[in-house]
Scaffold this active site. Structure first.
Site, PDB file in Angstrom:
ATOM      1  N   GLU A 286      -4.719   4.411   6.825  1.00  0.00           N
ATOM      2  CA  GLU A 286      -5.601   5.435   7.381  1.00  0.00           C
ATOM      3  C   GLU A 286      -6.893   5.526   6.573  1.00  0.00           C
ATOM      4  O   GLU A 286      -7.956   5.837   7.119  1.00  0.00           O
ATOM      5  CB  GLU A 286      -4.892   6.792   7.417  1.00  0.00           C
ATOM      6  CG  GLU A 286      -5.618   7.831   8.278  1.00  0.00           C
ATOM      7  CD  GLU A 286      -4.788   9.076   8.516  1.00  0.00           C
ATOM      8  OE1 GLU A 286      -4.266   9.233   9.634  1.00  0.00           O
ATOM      9  OE2 GLU A 286      -4.660   9.886   7.571  1.00  0.00           O
TER      10      GLU A 286
ATOM     11  N   HIS B 246      18.167  -9.300   2.177  1.00  0.00           N
ATOM     12  CA  HIS B 246      19.031  -9.837   3.230  1.00  0.00           C
ATOM     13  C   HIS B 246      18.444  -9.602   4.610  1.00  0.00           C
ATOM     14  O   HIS B 246      19.148  -9.732   5.614  1.00  0.00           O
ATOM     15  CB  HIS B 246      20.420  -9.207   3.121  1.00  0.00           C
ATOM     16  CG  HIS B 246      21.101  -9.517   1.828  1.00  0.00           C
ATOM     17  ND1 HIS B 246      21.886 -10.639   1.645  1.00  0.00           N
ATOM     18  CD2 HIS B 246      21.084  -8.874   0.631  1.00  0.00           C
ATOM     19  CE1 HIS B 246      22.337 -10.668   0.400  1.00  0.00           C
ATOM     20  NE2 HIS B 246      21.862  -9.600  -0.235  1.00  0.00           N
TER      21      HIS B 246
ATOM     22  N   LYS C 195      -4.869  11.081  20.630  1.00  0.00           N
ATOM     23  CA  LYS C 195      -4.528  12.500  20.782  1.00  0.00           C
ATOM     24  C   LYS C 195      -5.248  13.105  21.980  1.00  0.00           C
ATOM     25  O   LYS C 195      -4.659  13.887  22.743  1.00  0.00           O
ATOM     26  CB  LYS C 195      -4.881  13.264  19.504  1.00  0.00           C
ATOM     27  CG  LYS C 195      -4.019  12.914  18.305  1.00  0.00           C
ATOM     28  CD  LYS C 195      -4.152  13.916  17.177  1.00  0.00           C
ATOM     29  CE  LYS C 195      -5.508  13.893  16.541  1.00  0.00           C
ATOM     30  NZ  LYS C 195      -5.584  14.773  15.345  1.00  0.00           N
TER      31      LYS C 195
END
Length: 507
Positions: free
Chosen positions: A338, A369, A479
């Site tokens: 950000e 793994h 948004k």
């Protein structure tokens, strides 16, 4: 201060960086018997080993010239002074005032706000809200990621209160907490810079309804506001003693040092929170005072820019060999991506070099793994970081922690050395970079220093790229469109795919 002070000098310095000779890590160790001492930095109770990066005296000289061309000293001084370096929003950047750095008035204000937080914590401890066992902390982004990291890392065994952090607007997140908490013994902290954040306010309303449903007489009286807009919290009926302000000039991803850190301070106790601040301040002093070639955040940024701009790396991995730091990669995703995930410089021009790495990671030994196959034998260059504590805090057989550390050290060695094999599928190319960060033990001071290290590294990367690390306009469009869909799902302006999704799910 000029935005881009000297573009010609910056371009020349970048050319010098790009022209540096390429040597393998093995060659660098063979040619310099002092390499280890030169690229290990010990400060603020942390040990940084940069020796498995392709940094050498030639590259350090070139990068120091780039620092000078970018007017780094002046920009760092402005950061420490709390000046208006967030130029796109015409805002000061003052999160460091929470750690005692900045204009005297800002530092005094931070101390006042910390004192208010301490007073409220002492009142809770003294029974002012009756018996309290739980705190439900509601926020999103920086209002949640920082507190969640601190609580998970530092209060697993010694938390004074049971704290849950809810950020997702998905109702399942709240319901999981409701199943575990007694509403009559719960306080609710609502963290929002503006105190209008849609997801946070919706979650807060649902938490109030949960309390009412279970017969809590005054749910509003059990709400605590953490905000830079105390007037808005007052409008909602929250008493001044339960409003913990922080400065408007503190960005969300830098806010855990402020009243946003309240849930961690409550769970840790005030002394623990103070140690966190002191650890951050110790790293501040190191970043301000140490020469570039022995300055941990600056060296890390040099490596970042070398691997990104010169070697073409697109991601870097953060692997904590400590279960308590499992949330650190998520926290750093916001801090780094950000802050520096931008495409234009301070003058509004497209930048010449790749911006922030894609930050990702996991917990060792689980990650070995899952993703280390790609790190060892894949075609992509991925600089990685190992983070570990020398001392264990568990009470199990010491072989557990010894195995954890040996795996961390072995992975770094294997990435660097590689191994030839007649069968290409079993051959390891090696020469893959890593940094190892060690602390004696994971405590508030060490975690505070570690977080401040990443903050200063992010800032340094931003200066080298010529960008503003303190705005985040990239989060706004999505948004706005979410509001548009919610308010007018029939809107014909959306693309055909989005209209089909709305028709399938929202009508």
């Amino acid at each position: 201060m000029a935005r881009i002070a000297n573009k010609a000098a910056i371009d020349a310095a970048w050319k010098q960086v790009s022209a540096c000779s390429e040597k393998t890590l093995k060659q660098l160790f063979e040619e310099d018997s002092n390499r280890l001492s030169g690229l290990v930095v010990e400060t603020a109770k942390l040990r940084f080993d940069f020796s498995k990066n392709h940094l050498d005296s030639q590259k350090l000289t070139a990068f120091k010239k780039l620092l000078e061309a970018c007017d780094f000293d002046a920009r760092r001084k402005a950061l420490f002074a709390g000046e208006k370096i967030n130029i796109t929003e015409d805002r000061a950047v003052e999160h460091m005032a929470e750690r005692g750095q900045g204009a005297p008035a800002s530092v005094a204000r931070a101390k006042e706000y910390h004192a208010r937080m301490r007073t409220l914590i002492e009142a809770i401890d003294a029974g002012a809200f009756g018996e309290v066992k739980h705190l439900l902390h509601i926020g999103i982004g920086g209002s949640a990621l920082g507190p969640k990291l601190l609580i998970d890392a530092l209060t697993r065994e010694s938390g004074r209160y049971d704290v849950a952090v809810v950020s997702n607007v998905d109702g399942q997140a709240l319901e999981e907490v409701f199943k575990k908490f007694n509403p009559h013994k719960t306080l609710i902290a609502v963290a929002s810079k503006t105190f209008t954040t849609a997801e946070t306010m919706l979650n807060a309303e649902s938490a109030m309804e949960w309390m009412k449903k279970h017969g809590v007489e005054d749910p509003q009286g059990r709400m605590i506001a953490l905000t830079a807009n105390p007037a808005k919290a007052s409008e909602m009926g929250i008493d001044d003693t339960r409003i913990l302000p922080f400065a408007e000039s503190i960005g969300g991803r830098y806010s855990l040092w402020s009243s946003i850190g309240f849930p961690a301070a409550l769970a840790l106790g005030w002394e623990g929170f103070q140690q966190l601040l002191e650890g951050g301040a110790a790293m501040d002093r190191h970043f301000l005072e140490a020469a570039p070639e022995k300055n941990a955040p600056i060296l890390a940024a040099f490596a970042d820019q070398y691997y990104s701009a010169v070697r073409g790396a697109q991601t870097h991995g953060i692997f904590a060999y400590d279960e308590r730091l499992q949330l650190l990669p998520f926290y750093l995703q916001q801090l780094e991506m950000e802050s520096n995930g931008k495409r234009v410089d301070l003058d509004g021009n497209l930048i010449d070099h790749p911006s922030a790495f894609i930050t990702w990671g996991g917990v060792g030994t689980d990650a070995q793994h899952a993703v280390f196959q790609l790190l060892h034998q894949g075609t992509r260059l991925v600089p990685i970081e190992f983070i570990a504590a020398i001392k264990a805090d568990d009470t199990l057989n010491p072989v557990h922690h010894k195995t954890l550390l040996t795996n961390a050290f072995a992975q770094g060695a294997a990435l660097m050395s590689g191994r030839d094999n007649k069968d290409p599928a079993r051959s390891y190319p090696g020469d893959r970079p890593s940094t190892t960060i060690l602390m004696e033990e994971l405590r508030p001071a060490q975690l505070g220093a570690l977080i401040a290290f990443y903050e200063h590294r992010t800032f340094t990367n931003g200066v080298l790229l010529g960008i503003n690390s303190f705005d985040q306009f990239g989060v706004e469009l999505g948004k706005e469109m979410a509001h548009a869909i919610a308010d007018h799902p029939e809107n014909s302006d959306f693309d055909p795919s989005t209209k089909a999704l709305i028709a399938a799910a929202l009508k």
